[in-house]
Motif scaffolding. Structure first.
Motif, PDB file in Angstrom:
ATOM      1  N   UNK A  48       0.838  -1.207   0.000  1.00 32.16           N
ATOM      2  CA  UNK A  48       0.000   0.000   0.000  1.00 32.16           C
ATOM      3  C   UNK A  48       0.876   1.262   0.000  1.00 32.16           C
ATOM      4  N   UNK A  49       1.909   1.283   0.847  1.00 31.91           N
ATOM      5  CA  UNK A  49       2.812   2.436   0.906  1.00 31.91           C
ATOM      6  C   UNK A  49       3.468   2.665  -0.462  1.00 31.91           C
ATOM      7  N   UNK A  50       3.980   1.596  -1.062  1.00 32.09           N
ATOM      8  CA  UNK A  50       4.636   1.708  -2.374  1.00 32.09           C
ATOM      9  C   UNK A  50       3.644   2.185  -3.435  1.00 32.09           C
ATOM     10  N   UNK A  51       2.449   1.650  -3.421  1.00 36.83           N
ATOM     11  CA  UNK A  51       1.418   2.025  -4.381  1.00 36.83           C
ATOM     12  C   UNK A  51       1.087   3.514  -4.285  1.00 36.83           C
ATOM     13  N   UNK A  52       0.866   3.992  -3.084  1.00 33.16           N
ATOM     14  CA  UNK A  52       0.521   5.408  -2.884  1.00 33.16           C
ATOM     15  C   UNK A  52       1.690   6.303  -3.271  1.00 33.16           C
ATOM     16  N   UNK A  53       2.908   5.937  -2.887  1.00 36.75           N
ATOM     17  CA  UNK A  53       4.083   6.747  -3.226  1.00 36.75           C
ATOM     18  C   UNK A  53       4.267   6.865  -4.743  1.00 36.75           C
ATOM     19  N   UNK A  65       1.783  12.357   2.477  1.00 36.50           N
ATOM     20  CA  UNK A  65       1.863  11.421   3.591  1.00 36.50           C
ATOM     21  C   UNK A  65       0.984  10.205   3.292  1.00 36.50           C
ATOM     22  N   UNK A  66       1.504   8.999   3.647  1.00 36.26           N
ATOM     23  CA  UNK A  66       0.773   7.755   3.400  1.00 36.26           C
ATOM     24  C   UNK A  66       0.204   7.272   4.727  1.00 36.26           C
ATOM     25  N   UNK A  67      -1.114   7.104   4.780  1.00 31.71           N
ATOM     26  CA  UNK A  67      -1.773   6.596   5.987  1.00 31.71           C
ATOM     27  C   UNK A  67      -1.859   5.082   5.912  1.00 31.71           C
ATOM     28  N   UNK A  68      -1.795   4.452   7.078  1.00 29.64           N
ATOM     29  CA  UNK A  68      -1.864   2.990   7.126  1.00 29.64           C
ATOM     30  C   UNK A  68      -3.291   2.522   6.884  1.00 29.64           C
ATOM     31  N   UNK A  69      -3.378   1.309   6.333  1.00 28.28           N
ATOM     32  CA  UNK A  69      -4.681   0.678   6.119  1.00 28.28           C
ATOM     33  C   UNK A  69      -5.225   0.167   7.449  1.00 28.28           C
ATOM     34  N   UNK A  70      -6.564   0.126   7.588  1.00 27.40           N
ATOM     35  CA  UNK A  70      -7.131  -0.489   8.801  1.00 27.40           C
ATOM     36  C   UNK A  70      -6.945  -2.007   8.718  1.00 27.40           C
TER      37      UNK A  70
END
Length: 176
Positions: A48-53, A65-70
Motif C-alpha cells: 500500500x505504501x509503495x502504491x501510494x508513493x 503522507x501515506x496513511x496505514x490501512x485499517x
C-alpha cells in the motif's frame, strides 16, 4: 506411436492445482493470527505504501503522507496479494522450466549436428589419405587425367649422410 507429453501434462496439473492452493492460502491467512500479524499485514502495508508513493509521485505530489490501512482492509489486501504472488510464482517457474527444456533440446540438436559434421570431416580426411596412398592426391573439378609425382629419399650408407633422391611419376586415369 508418439510418446505422451508427460512434461506438458505435469505443467497443466501444476497450473490447475495452483488456483485452489492460492484460494486456500488466502483463506488460511485470513483466519490465522500468526500469519495475519507477521506476514499478511506487513506485506499489505508495504505494498500500500509503495502504491501510494508511486501514484502521488506520478501526479507531482512527491511529499504526500501515506496513511496505514485499517486491519480488515490490510488483511483483505495482503491475502489477495499473497494469493496472486503465489500464482505468478508458479507461472514463472513453469515458464523457466519450459525455457530450459527447450534450450536443452536445441543444445542437444546442435551437438548432434556438430557430431555429424565432424564425422563427415573424418570420412573426407580418410578418403583423401587413402587416395593419397594410391598416388592420387587431388583430382580437381574437371576429373581429367593428372600426373602425380612422388619424391622419396633413400639412404645409400648406414650413416645416413649421403642420400640419393628418387622420383617416381605416375599417370592417374580419370575417376568415373
Amino acid at each position: 506411436m508418439p510418446a505422451l507429453p508427460l512434461g506438458k501434462l505435469a505443467i497443466l496439473a501444476v497450473k490447475q492445482i495452483a488456483k485452489p492452493i492460492s484460494k486456500g492460502l488466502k483463506n488460511g491467512a485470513k483466519n490465522s493470527k500468526t500469519l495475519k500479524n507477521y506476514l499478511i499485514m506487513p506485506v499489505a502495508q508495504g505494498v500500500h505504501w509503495l502504491d501510494v508513493k508511486v501514484k502521488t509521485t506520478l501526479m507531482g505530489a512527491s511529499n504526500a503522507q501515506v496513511y496505514k490501512l485499517n486491519e480488515k482492509l490490510a488483511v483483505e489486501y495482503g491475502s489477495e496479494f499473497i494469493s496472486e504472488f503465489f500464482l505468478y510464482a508458479c507461472g514463472t517457474a513453469i515458464l523457466l522450466f519450459e525455457y530450459n527444456r527447450s534450450a536443452n533440446k536445441r543444445r542437444e540438436k546442435g551437438r548432434e549436428d556438430t557430431t555429424e559434421h565432424r564425422k563427415d570431416g573424418e570420412r573426407a580426411r580418410e578418403t583423401t589419405e587413402r587416395l593419397a596412398g594410391v598416388g592420387v592426391s587431388d583430382r580437381g573439378a574437371g576429373g581429367g587425367t593428372q600426373i602425380v609425382t612422388k619424391t622419396s629419399r633413400k639412404s645409400t650408407h648406414s650413416d645416413s649422410k649421403s642420400q640419393r633422391a628418387t622420383s617416381e611419376t605416375t599417370i592417374a586415369p580419370p575417376l568415373r
